[in-house]
Scaffold this motif. Structure first.
Motif, PDB file in Angstrom:
ATOM      1  N   LYS A 138       0.808  -1.216   0.000  1.00 34.37           N
ATOM      2  CA  LYS A 138       0.000   0.000   0.000  1.00 34.37           C
ATOM      3  C   LYS A 138       0.848   1.276   0.000  1.00 34.37           C
ATOM      4  N   ARG A 139       2.152   1.133   0.274  1.00 34.33           N
ATOM      5  CA  ARG A 139       2.998   2.306   0.382  1.00 34.33           C
ATOM      6  C   ARG A 139       3.160   3.019  -0.958  1.00 34.33           C
ATOM      7  N   ARG A 140       2.876   4.292  -0.957  1.00 35.53           N
ATOM      8  CA  ARG A 140       3.167   5.143  -2.107  1.00 35.53           C
ATOM      9  C   ARG A 140       3.192   6.585  -1.610  1.00 35.53           C
ATOM     10  N   MET A 141       3.654   7.490  -2.462  1.00 33.06           N
ATOM     11  CA  MET A 141       3.685   8.898  -2.091  1.00 33.06           C
ATOM     12  C   MET A 141       2.330   9.532  -2.401  1.00 33.06           C
ATOM     13  N   VAL A 142       1.653   9.973  -1.353  1.00 33.71           N
ATOM     14  CA  VAL A 142       0.314  10.555  -1.466  1.00 33.71           C
ATOM     15  C   VAL A 142       0.431  12.068  -1.386  1.00 33.71           C
TER      16      VAL A 142
ATOM     17  N   LEU B 206      11.688   6.994   6.819  1.00 33.41           N
ATOM     18  CA  LEU B 206      11.015   5.848   6.205  1.00 33.41           C
ATOM     19  C   LEU B 206      10.163   5.102   7.224  1.00 33.41           C
ATOM     20  N   LEU B 207      10.675   4.926   8.447  1.00 36.24           N
ATOM     21  CA  LEU B 207       9.872   4.261   9.476  1.00 36.24           C
ATOM     22  C   LEU B 207       8.604   5.056   9.772  1.00 36.24           C
ATOM     23  N   MET B 208       8.702   6.372   9.791  1.00 32.07           N
ATOM     24  CA  MET B 208       7.510   7.194  10.015  1.00 32.07           C
ATOM     25  C   MET B 208       6.554   7.098   8.832  1.00 32.07           C
ATOM     26  N   HIS B 209       7.109   7.093   7.629  1.00 33.36           N
ATOM     27  CA  HIS B 209       6.297   6.957   6.419  1.00 33.36           C
ATOM     28  C   HIS B 209       5.523   5.635   6.437  1.00 33.36           C
ATOM     29  N   LEU B 210       6.198   4.534   6.759  1.00 30.23           N
ATOM     30  CA  LEU B 210       5.540   3.224   6.814  1.00 30.23           C
ATOM     31  C   LEU B 210       4.560   3.152   7.977  1.00 30.23           C
ATOM     32  N   SER B 211       4.892   3.799   9.087  1.00 33.32           N
ATOM     33  CA  SER B 211       3.970   3.810  10.229  1.00 33.32           C
ATOM     34  C   SER B 211       2.675   4.529   9.879  1.00 33.32           C
ATOM     35  N   ALA B 212       2.772   5.593   9.075  1.00 28.89           N
ATOM     36  CA  ALA B 212       1.561   6.287   8.629  1.00 28.89           C
ATOM     37  C   ALA B 212       0.698   5.362   7.779  1.00 28.89           C
TER      38      ALA B 212
ATOM     39  N   GLU C 155      -1.263   2.992   9.785  1.00 31.31           N
ATOM     40  CA  GLU C 155      -2.422   3.611  10.437  1.00 31.31           C
ATOM     41  C   GLU C 155      -3.494   3.989   9.418  1.00 31.31           C
ATOM     42  N   ASP C 156      -3.349   3.484   8.182  1.00 35.01           N
ATOM     43  CA  ASP C 156      -4.287   3.751   7.086  1.00 35.01           C
ATOM     44  C   ASP C 156      -4.298   5.226   6.699  1.00 35.01           C
ATOM     45  N   LEU C 157      -3.126   5.847   6.800  1.00 34.51           N
ATOM     46  CA  LEU C 157      -2.951   7.238   6.411  1.00 34.51           C
ATOM     47  C   LEU C 157      -2.104   7.316   5.143  1.00 34.51           C
ATOM     48  N   GLY C 158      -2.146   8.462   4.484  1.00 37.57           N
ATOM     49  CA  GLY C 158      -1.263   8.728   3.361  1.00 37.57           C
ATOM     50  C   GLY C 158      -0.087   9.561   3.833  1.00 37.57           C
ATOM     51  N   SER C 159       1.008   9.493   3.070  1.00 39.37           N
ATOM     52  CA  SER C 159       2.205  10.243   3.428  1.00 39.37           C
ATOM     53  C   SER C 159       3.040  10.467   2.185  1.00 39.37           C
TER      54      SER C 159
ATOM     55  N   TYR D 213      -5.168  11.798   6.091  1.00 41.83           N
ATOM     56  CA  TYR D 213      -6.069  10.841   5.454  1.00 41.83           C
ATOM     57  C   TYR D 213      -6.134  11.144   3.964  1.00 41.83           C
ATOM     58  N   ARG D 214      -6.078  10.105   3.167  1.00 42.61           N
ATOM     59  CA  ARG D 214      -5.999  10.267   1.720  1.00 42.61           C
ATOM     60  C   ARG D 214      -7.282  10.858   1.147  1.00 42.61           C
ATOM     61  N   ALA D 215      -7.103  11.682   0.134  1.00 43.07           N
ATOM     62  CA  ALA D 215      -8.201  12.149  -0.708  1.00 43.07           C
ATOM     63  C   ALA D 215      -7.917  11.645  -2.120  1.00 43.07           C
ATOM     64  N   ALA D 216      -8.848  11.904  -3.036  1.00 39.39           N
ATOM     65  CA  ALA D 216      -8.624  11.518  -4.429  1.00 39.39           C
ATOM     66  C   ALA D 216      -7.308  12.133  -4.892  1.00 39.39           C
ATOM     67  N   ASP D 217      -6.436  11.293  -5.412  1.00 37.79           N
ATOM     68  CA  ASP D 217      -5.080  11.732  -5.703  1.00 37.79           C
ATOM     69  C   ASP D 217      -4.756  11.525  -7.176  1.00 37.79           C
ATOM     70  N   LYS D 218      -3.705  12.180  -7.627  1.00 38.38           N
ATOM     71  CA  LYS D 218      -3.189  11.988  -8.977  1.00 38.38           C
ATOM     72  C   LYS D 218      -1.928  11.146  -8.908  1.00 38.38           C
ATOM     73  N   ARG D 219      -1.861  10.127  -9.721  1.00 39.68           N
ATOM     74  CA  ARG D 219      -0.652   9.313  -9.770  1.00 39.68           C
ATOM     75  C   ARG D 219       0.456  10.080 -10.471  1.00 39.68           C
ATOM     76  N   SER D 220       1.652   9.958  -9.950  1.00 37.73           N
ATOM     77  CA  SER D 220       2.791  10.628 -10.563  1.00 37.73           C
ATOM     78  C   SER D 220       3.041  10.074 -11.959  1.00 37.73           C
ATOM     79  N   PRO D 221       3.253  10.935 -12.944  1.00 34.16           N
ATOM     80  CA  PRO D 221       3.565  10.442 -14.291  1.00 34.16           C
ATOM     81  C   PRO D 221       4.869   9.650 -14.331  1.00 34.16           C
ATOM     82  N   SER D 222       5.720   9.834 -13.342  1.00 31.03           N
ATOM     83  CA  SER D 222       6.973   9.084 -13.298  1.00 31.03           C
ATOM     84  C   SER D 222       6.741   7.583 -13.142  1.00 31.03           C
ATOM     85  N   LEU D 223       5.564   7.209 -12.588  1.00 35.86           N
ATOM     86  CA  LEU D 223       5.283   5.795 -12.380  1.00 35.86           C
ATOM     87  C   LEU D 223       5.159   5.029 -13.691  1.00 35.86           C
ATOM     88  N   LYS D 224       4.947   5.754 -14.786  1.00 40.01           N
ATOM     89  CA  LYS D 224       4.873   5.092 -16.092  1.00 40.01           C
ATOM     90  C   LYS D 224       6.187   4.407 -16.449  1.00 40.01           C
TER      91      LYS D 224
END
Length: 214
Positions: free
Chosen positions: A15-19, A141-147, A150-154, A187-198
């Motif tokens: 589930k980890r990604r940059m939100v 990174l530990l804080m990012h994964l901890s978020a 907790e079902d949060l975005g980071s 908490y996540r809202a509708a997000d845009k995927r980074s074009p770099s992920l292509k």
């Protein structure tokens, strides 16, 4: 049995990604913020130097000051100005929590000048890489994964070089601390995927080498 409300580690990684978009109507409870930050303190550090500091911003006025001190004025070039002041900034400003991660090189140089380490000259030449930055990155990174747990975005991102001193002046950060990056959390809202992920993930065989490089 573990807490049924928490994910297993593999799910956290999946589930980890940059939100970059957050729900501004859903604040993060203080006890969750504290938990995330304390998990960061479990990161490893060379010589147990712990040469890091974390500036946690949850009040609106403090978050506004962060964004004004790091994005207003000259960022160095037109492309940077457009990237930071466009849609990206509008979405990122909705994050209810900002955690700035800072490293302190001097803590490491002093630690390794102590008798059990013995580099009494305090020279940076002993260090093949800046472990003060690496260890602070581990904590981030530990804080990012901890978020995520907790079902949060980071999202982790840097402070523009021309704005580092403005940021430090705005928050009274001591001279020996350097911001290596910032985490937004919420908490996540509708997000845009980074074009770099292509670009996709590089093949495992291109990056993992067993026994010898080739």
């Amino acid at each position: 049995m573990g807490d049924p409300g928490l994910m297993d580690f593999e799910e956290v990684l999946r589930k980890r990604r940059m939100v970059r978009s957050y729900d501004p109507g859903r604040p993060v409870a203080p006890e969750i913020v504290d938990k995330i930050v304390k998990h960061g303190l479990r990161a490893p550090s060379a010589g147990f130097s712990q040469g890091w500091g974390f500036l946690v911003l949850t009040e609106q006025k403090d978050r506004d000051l962060y964004w004004s001190s790091t994005t207003e004025g000259d960022l160095g070039d037109a492309a940077a100005d457009e990237a930071w002041r466009g849609d990206w900034l509008t979405r990122m400003r909705t994050a209810p929590v900002i955690i700035v991660c800072l490293s302190n090189k001097s803590a490491y140089l002093e630690r390794y000048a102590q008798p059990d380490k013995g580099w009494t000259d305090r020279s940076e030449d002993h260090w093949p890489v800046p472990y003060w930055d690496i260890d602070t990155g581990f904590a981030a990174l530990l804080m990012h994964l901890s978020a995520v747990n907790e079902d949060l975005g980071s999202c982790f991102f840097g402070v523009p070089v021309p704005k580092v001193q403005d940021f430090k002046d705005a928050f009274g950060v001591p001279a020996e601390y350097t911001p290596i990056g910032t985490l937004t959390v919420g908490y996540r809202a509708a997000d845009k995927r980074s074009p770099s992920l292509k670009r996709g993930h590089r093949p495992v065989d291109d990056v993992v080498h067993h026994g010898r490089w080739a």
